[in-house]
Design a protein around this motif. Structure first.
Motif: not given
Length: 567
Positions: A43, A34, A38, A48, A41
């Motif tokens: 982030s 995950q 992130s 995070v 994408c």
């Protein structure tokens, strides 16, 4: 003059015990993926780290290990292990991988494995690996209770799934399940069209009743190439057959040469797996990506609430690591049969799967008898393609009537008066298949006996030594398991494609006789349809291509019926 030191009580020093200690966080592989997603994408690292309550350096370290984390996550997820926290592997990883493949095969045979059996098999495989030089002479291994517990956790093997008292059918458990299912139906007011069943089965796509003809390939191929002529298919339907989902088909290649890149144009839901087996990841993808949308679409078209109950057997490939398997809104649910009751009442196993296989065998033999009559018989068999297999299976599934499907549920609802089930007799199908066997028997090196034909018709075929070939799973011997695991890093080892059978020349050619009367007319019609199929494929008109392929099969069957009448 020396300055006086201030007492400690006056210094601005806080007691370390007053500072809250930051709690150590150990992330699971699922959480690490995950984090990687992130970052992928866009982030920020700081964002995070705050979201997961970890240090920035931890996020950066995870980023550095992205490849190994994703590979490990994929492996453990396939085995149903969702809470794995490290990528560390076992000291004897080759041994454990071999043992895990063996367990998968035993489970597909519906065998219940006691811990003592698994430990003994582990020690036996270790000795074999040691004899082959995989481990040196100094290496030791003891299948202790501690090792066993760690092994099953590494591979997501639940205790309930690999221990038990008896491998025979559990009649008492089945009767309790029937009562539970009936009560569930009453409590939720389920209708026949809301209750589904799915079950997978293996199919040797080129298997014929002639033992000599089919076993020559398997002997020369030394086991592994047999996989290349094997697929797994899974039918799924509701009780009254009003919503028959497209077959799920699992082959050995992810992207076979003769299949289009866009698999959605196929009449089946196709997936590739190295051993053509169902696993948890593939089943979960099917459930959420095919079953749930199909139920919702069917319900919307009929003005019904989108809900369903899917009855499944207790195969480990159907479980999602212990989680409840249901739709995101909880309206489409799953109920599992007790272990070891498939033979007693699994609906698809009560005639539906065998009816599909018989229809497939009929189409295979019609092809061998009437198509490409200039070619040698063995070449016709060798050249059967995956696309042809898909078309014939799809047509066979389409031909299964609602009566056949309803009749398969009668053992589950034998005392439930609100569910009146219709039943169909398939005796005429058996007669057609037997007649085709007689017509093609002259091309076999040895005439099949009546018992061989009967066993083949019921999907029970033995090798030349008289050993039963279990279609669902009896594919790898222990040595073949070891060879396949040792070769897992060799891409060519599992690069299975369309060339299912061996390419060695046949020693004794068996020429196919021609049928003279009516042959020219039939041949022209087949050539016309083949031209149209190729045209529709080029135009990417999948629906029309599927209809034409079905028409082609009907033309071949019609020609066979005509010749039978004239004989």
């Amino acid at each position: 003059m020396a300055s006086k030191r201030k007492p400690l009580s006056e210094l601005n020093i806080s007691d370390s015990t007053d500072q809250p200690k930051k709690k150590h966080v150990t992330l699971s592989l699922d959480q690490k993926v995950q984090i990687l997603d992130s970052l992928l994408c866009g982030s920020q690292v700081s964002t995070v780290s705050k979201e997961f309550n970890i240090a920035r350096t931890t996020v950066l370290n995870i980023k550095k290990q992205e490849e190994s984390i994703r590979l490990a996550h994929q492996k453990f997820l396939e085995n149903g292990v969702k809470e794995r926290r490290t990528v560390k592997t076992a000291k004897l990883v080759t041994l454990e991988d071999c043992l895990f493949v063996w367990i998968l095969q035993e489970r597909l045979k519906k065998h219940i494995l006691l811990p003592d059996i698994v430990r003994a098999k582990g020690e036996q495989m270790f000795r074999s690996l040691k004899e082959q030089g995989v481990y040196d002479e100094e290496q030791t291994f003891t299948a202790s209770n501690g090792w066993y517990d760690r092994f099953r956790k590494r591979y997501g093997l639940k205790m309930a799934g690999i221990k038990g008292e008896c491998a025979s059918s559990d009649t008492a458990a089945f009767e309790k399940f029937k009562a539970r299912l009936v009560q569930l139906i009453i409590d939720n007011n389920y209708e026949k069209f809301e209750i589904y069943n799915a079950d997978e089965s293996a199919l040797f796509v080129k298997l014929l009743p002639s033992r000599t003809l089919i076993m020559n390939d398997e002997d020369i191929a030394e086991g592994r190439k047999v996989i290349k002529s094997r697929v797994t298919f899974m039918p799924c339907s509701n009780i009254d057959g009003s919503n028959k989902l497209p077959l799920m088909l699992i082959g050995t290649a992810e992207n076979p040469r003769t299949l289009p890149k866009d698999k959605s144009s196929l009449p089946v839901y196709y997936k590739g797996s190295k051993k053509a087996w169902m696993n948890r990841l593939l089943f979960k993808e099917w459930f959420h990506g095919q079953f749930v949308p199909s139920v919702r679409k069917f319900s919307a078209e009929n003005g019904r609430e989108p809900r369903a109950l899917l009855v499944l057997d207790n195969c480990s490939a159907h479980h999602d690591g212990g989680d409840v398997l249901e739709s995101d809104d909880g309206k489409i649910k799953v109920i599992f049969l007790p272990p070891n009751v498939t033979a007693l009442g699994q609906p698809m196993d009560q005639g539906v799967i065998n009816a599909v296989k018989k229809r497939y065998k009929k189409k295979l033999m019609l092809h061998l008898l009437l198509d490409d009559q200039e070619a040698l018989f063995e070449d016709r068999l060798k050249n059967v393609s995956l696309r042809q297999t898909i078309d014939w299976l799809d047509q066979a599934w389409t031909e299964i009537s609602s009566k056949t499907i309803e009749g398969s549920w009668r053992k589950l609802f034998d005392e439930f008066p609100t569910f009146v089930l219709d039943v169909e007799d398939n005796a005429s199908l058996d007669q057609d298949v037997l007649a085709l066997v007689q017509d093609t028997a002259r091309f076999f090196p040895d005439d099949p006996t009546n018992d061989e034909i009967k066993d083949w018709l019921n999907d029970k075929v033995c090798d030349k030594n008289g050993n039963l070939i279990v279609g669902d799973c009896d594919v790898y011997t222990d040595q073949e398991i070891i060879d396949s695991v040792l070769a897992r890093d060799d891409k060519d080892s599992f690069d299975f494609d369309e060339d299912w059978l061996i390419e060695e020349p046949v020693d004794e050619s068996i020429l196919v006789e021609r049928f003279d009367e009516g042959r020219e007319e039939h041949q022209k019609s087949i050539e016309c349809v083949d031209f149209l199929i190729a045209l529709m494929d080029r135009r990417e008109d999948a629906a029309e291509s599927i209809r034409l392929r079905s028409l082609r099969s009907k033309l071949v069957e019609t020609e066979w019926q005509r010749r039978r009448r004239e004989d």
